[in-house]
Design a protein around this motif. Structure first.
Motif, PDB file in Angstrom:
ATOM      1  N   ALA A  62       0.938 -27.232  16.936  1.00 18.89           N
ATOM      2  CA  ALA A  62       1.998 -26.247  16.717  1.00 18.89           C
ATOM      3  C   ALA A  62       3.296 -26.687  17.395  1.00 18.89           C
ATOM      4  O   ALA A  62       4.389 -26.546  16.832  1.00 18.89           O
ATOM      5  CB  ALA A  62       1.557 -24.883  17.227  1.00 18.89           C
ATOM      6  N   PHE A  63       3.192 -27.248  18.594  1.00 21.15           N
ATOM      7  CA  PHE A  63       4.366 -27.726  19.298  1.00 21.15           C
ATOM      8  C   PHE A  63       5.022 -28.886  18.552  1.00 21.15           C
ATOM      9  O   PHE A  63       6.251 -28.940  18.415  1.00 21.15           O
ATOM     10  CB  PHE A  63       4.003 -28.144  20.727  1.00 21.15           C
ATOM     11  N   VAL A  64       4.221 -29.798  18.050  1.00 24.28           N
ATOM     12  CA  VAL A  64       4.750 -30.943  17.291  1.00 24.28           C
ATOM     13  C   VAL A  64       5.464 -30.452  16.037  1.00 24.28           C
ATOM     14  O   VAL A  64       6.556 -30.917  15.687  1.00 24.28           O
ATOM     15  CB  VAL A  64       3.626 -31.948  16.958  1.00 24.28           C
ATOM     16  N   MET A  83     -18.372 -23.488  24.802  1.00 26.33           N
ATOM     17  CA  MET A  83     -17.118 -23.067  25.371  1.00 26.33           C
ATOM     18  C   MET A  83     -16.130 -24.223  25.431  1.00 26.33           C
ATOM     19  O   MET A  83     -14.949 -24.044  25.176  1.00 26.33           O
ATOM     20  CB  MET A  83     -17.374 -22.506  26.774  1.00 26.33           C
ATOM     21  N   GLY A  84     -16.581 -25.415  25.745  1.00 27.78           N
ATOM     22  CA  GLY A  84     -15.710 -26.580  25.826  1.00 27.78           C
ATOM     23  C   GLY A  84     -15.126 -26.947  24.466  1.00 27.78           C
ATOM     24  O   GLY A  84     -13.984 -27.378  24.369  1.00 27.78           O
ATOM     25  N   PHE A  85     -15.883 -26.751  23.397  1.00 25.52           N
ATOM     26  CA  PHE A  85     -15.412 -27.069  22.052  1.00 25.52           C
ATOM     27  C   PHE A  85     -14.273 -26.149  21.659  1.00 25.52           C
ATOM     28  O   PHE A  85     -13.261 -26.607  21.096  1.00 25.52           O
ATOM     29  CB  PHE A  85     -16.576 -26.957  21.056  1.00 25.52           C
ATOM     30  N   LEU A 107      -6.564 -26.122  22.357  1.00 22.08           N
ATOM     31  CA  LEU A 107      -5.594 -27.045  22.941  1.00 22.08           C
ATOM     32  C   LEU A 107      -4.991 -27.956  21.871  1.00 22.08           C
ATOM     33  O   LEU A 107      -3.766 -28.152  21.827  1.00 22.08           O
ATOM     34  CB  LEU A 107      -6.262 -27.880  24.047  1.00 22.08           C
ATOM     35  N   ILE A 108      -5.815 -28.493  21.006  1.00 24.86           N
ATOM     36  CA  ILE A 108      -5.323 -29.345  19.909  1.00 24.86           C
ATOM     37  C   ILE A 108      -4.439 -28.537  18.965  1.00 24.86           C
ATOM     38  O   ILE A 108      -3.397 -29.011  18.501  1.00 24.86           O
ATOM     39  CB  ILE A 108      -6.506 -29.999  19.167  1.00 24.86           C
TER      40      ILE A 108
END
Length: 94
Positions: free
Chosen positions: A15-17, A1-3, A9-10
């Motif tokens: 996408a924002f960049v 789940m953490g992966f 998130l990355i």
């Protein structure tokens, strides 16, 4: 789940960049167009200023007229500049 959470998130950060870089590219494109337009306007204004720099004053009525359109009457050692032939005739008739 953490992966999966880190991967999403990355992906969102990436996408924002990309979104920000595209916005910067659009602004840069518009800025180049604006700079080009300003240069054209400055060239037109400087060309107009060079043309209007050769202004002379009418001897009779005091109006300013371009040296190209002025009427010049010369007699003996002097010359008089008039804004129009009508103005020159009126001055001669005085």
């Amino acid at each position: 789940m953490g992966f999966i959470f880190k991967f999403v998130l990355i992906l969102l950060v990436f996408a924002f960049v990309v979104y920000v870089l595209k916005a910067i590219a659009r602004l840069s494109h518009h800025l180049r167009g604006t700079i080009r337009d300003v240069k054209e306007i400055r060239e037109k204004v400087s060309a107009r200023a060079a043309v209007s720099a050769d202004m002379v004053r009418c001897f009779s009525c005091g109006a300013f007229v371009s040296a190209r359109d002025a009427v010049t009457l010369s007699s003996r050692n002097s010359s008089q500049i008039f804004c129009s032939s009508e103005c020159a005739r009126a001055h001669i008739a005085k």
